[in-house]
Write a protein that holds these residues in place. Structure first.
Motif, PDB file in Angstrom:
ATOM      1  N   PRO A  56       0.879  -1.303  -0.236  1.00  0.00           N
ATOM      2  CA  PRO A  56      -0.373  -0.097  -0.002  1.00  0.00           C
ATOM      3  C   PRO A  56       0.345   1.284  -0.379  1.00  0.00           C
ATOM      4  O   PRO A  56       0.595   1.976  -0.192  1.00  0.00           O
ATOM      5  CB  PRO A  56      -1.103  -0.302   1.484  1.00  0.00           C
TER       6      PRO A  56
ATOM      7  N   ARG B  37      -0.098  -8.881  -5.268  1.00  0.00           N
ATOM      8  CA  ARG B  37       0.572  -8.507  -3.628  1.00  0.00           C
ATOM      9  C   ARG B  37       1.849  -9.946  -3.924  1.00  0.00           C
ATOM     10  O   ARG B  37       2.179 -10.754  -4.239  1.00  0.00           O
ATOM     11  CB  ARG B  37      -0.753  -9.232  -3.507  1.00  0.00           C
TER      12      ARG B  37
ATOM     13  N   GLN C 171      -3.315  -9.686   1.940  1.00  0.00           N
ATOM     14  CA  GLN C 171      -4.616  -9.099   2.592  1.00  0.00           C
ATOM     15  C   GLN C 171      -4.986  -7.813   2.837  1.00  0.00           C
ATOM     16  O   GLN C 171      -6.086  -6.630   2.959  1.00  0.00           O
ATOM     17  CB  GLN C 171      -4.795  -9.732   3.721  1.00  0.00           C
ATOM     18  N   ALA C 172      -3.941  -6.750   2.372  1.00  0.00           N
ATOM     19  CA  ALA C 172      -4.138  -5.258   2.259  1.00  0.00           C
ATOM     20  C   ALA C 172      -4.430  -4.629   1.766  1.00  0.00           C
ATOM     21  O   ALA C 172      -5.433  -5.535   0.378  1.00  0.00           O
ATOM     22  CB  ALA C 172      -2.442  -4.831   2.112  1.00  0.00           C
ATOM     23  N   ILE C 173      -5.589  -3.583   1.331  1.00  0.00           N
ATOM     24  CA  ILE C 173      -6.615  -2.870   1.194  1.00  0.00           C
ATOM     25  C   ILE C 173      -5.827  -1.663   0.287  1.00  0.00           C
ATOM     26  O   ILE C 173      -4.657  -0.965   0.904  1.00  0.00           O
ATOM     27  CB  ILE C 173      -7.667  -2.501   2.032  1.00  0.00           C
ATOM     28  N   PHE C 174      -5.853  -2.203  -1.221  1.00  0.00           N
ATOM     29  CA  PHE C 174      -5.456  -0.856  -1.702  1.00  0.00           C
ATOM     30  C   PHE C 174      -6.475  -0.265  -2.739  1.00  0.00           C
ATOM     31  O   PHE C 174      -7.928  -0.123  -2.882  1.00  0.00           O
ATOM     32  CB  PHE C 174      -4.380  -1.761  -2.817  1.00  0.00           C
ATOM     33  N   ASP C 175      -6.198   0.963  -2.740  1.00  0.00           N
ATOM     34  CA  ASP C 175      -6.556   1.931  -3.558  1.00  0.00           C
ATOM     35  C   ASP C 175      -6.848   2.274  -4.803  1.00  0.00           C
ATOM     36  O   ASP C 175      -5.321   3.350  -4.722  1.00  0.00           O
ATOM     37  CB  ASP C 175      -7.922   2.928  -2.455  1.00  0.00           C
TER      38      ASP C 175
ATOM     39  N   ARG D 213      -7.701  -8.360 -10.598  1.00  0.00           N
ATOM     40  CA  ARG D 213      -8.994  -7.448 -10.581  1.00  0.00           C
ATOM     41  C   ARG D 213      -8.657  -6.678 -11.593  1.00  0.00           C
ATOM     42  O   ARG D 213      -7.199  -5.306 -11.007  1.00  0.00           O
ATOM     43  CB  ARG D 213      -9.962  -6.728  -9.586  1.00  0.00           C
TER      44      ARG D 213
END
Length: 263
Positions: free
Chosen positions: A186, A203, A209-213, A229
């Motif tokens: 991230p 990843r 399991q990290a959140i990426f924006d 994705r």
């Protein structure tokens, strides 16, 4: 159609699982060499990865230890010596074959070279560590693969600050949307986005399991087409576990305004 002119590679976690297989183990060997009882297990090191930079990570950890030096100056001096020893042990681990490039990395680099897509390294790890890794896996002329190389010594601010990417783009004389960054964390992705670069996230072990924006694409790695994705076709290269290749990056780059915050 927007043209992809350059691929900008992060190093730690992106090219290889250096954090899990290299740096963490090397830090523990450095602690042992100085007779310190400290050890960073996998979980603790994952927590420390929120702090960028090895010396900074050491000082952050010492701040919570009752058996660490009391003064800031003493902690800095100890961090410098530990970091020096860590780099030595890291290079030894790389030479021994304990740290390998992630599957699909060399293949994608080869496609870029064959098809005239420029490459650069954008990392805030040390040049010594970059050379230790890539000399083993790309050969003595490893630097010739990349038009621009920016490392930790070259910047004042480390990721998630975008300085490293600003320097790379200036060196390549490219605008952000003419390039694509590949990151694993991230903080790295945030640095690319802050430089207005589209970013593909592969990843790594510590950020599964990290959140990426705001990434252009997010997936488990270049080694497989499943789990990405936006989704990749399963028959483009004949099998659902075929590698992610340059054509995929070009497609994501061309369509990124439909899946990214960048316009």
């Amino acid at each position: 159609m927007r043209q992809l002119n350059a691929v900008l590679w992060d190093v730690d976690g992106t090219l290889a699982e250096t954090e899990r297989d290299g740096h963490r183990v090397a830090f523990n060997l450095a602690f042992e060499a100085l007779g310190l009882p400290w050890r960073w297990d996998v979980a603790r090191y994952g927590e420390l990865l929120t702090v960028t930079g090895g010396r900074e990570r050491l000082q952050h950890d010492m701040a919570s230890r009752t058996d660490a030096p009391v003064t800031a100056r003493e902690r800095l001096m100890l961090a410098e010596e530990l970091h020096r020893l860590k780099n030595h042990h890291y290079a030894e681990r790389v030479r021994s074959g304990a740290v390998v490039l992630r599957p699909g990395v060399v293949e994608l680099m080869g496609q870029c070279a064959e098809r005239g897509v420029r490459m650069a390294l954008a990392t805030t790890t040390s040049r010594m560590n970059v050379e230790a890794l890539l000399r083993v896996h790309l050969g003595s002329r490893w630097a010739s693969w990349f038009e621009v190389i920016v490392c930790g010594e070259d910047v004042r601010h480390k990721k998630p600050d975008p300085e490293v990417y600003h320097q790379v783009l200036a060196g390549l004389k490219l605008r952000p949307l003419q390039a694509l960054a590949i990151e694993d964390s991230p903080m790295g992705a945030a640095a690319a986005r802050a430089a207005e670069l589209p970013v593909v996230v592969t990843r790594s072990a510590y950020f599964e399991q990290a959140i990426f924006d705001g990434a252009t694409a997010i997936g488990p790695g270049l080694h497989q087409r499943r789990g990405w994705r936006p989704a990749l076709s399963m028959d483009q290269q004949g099998a659902d576990d075929a590698l992610v290749g340059l054509d995929d990056l070009i497609d994501w780059h061309a369509q990124m305004d439909s899946v990214s915050q960048f316009s």
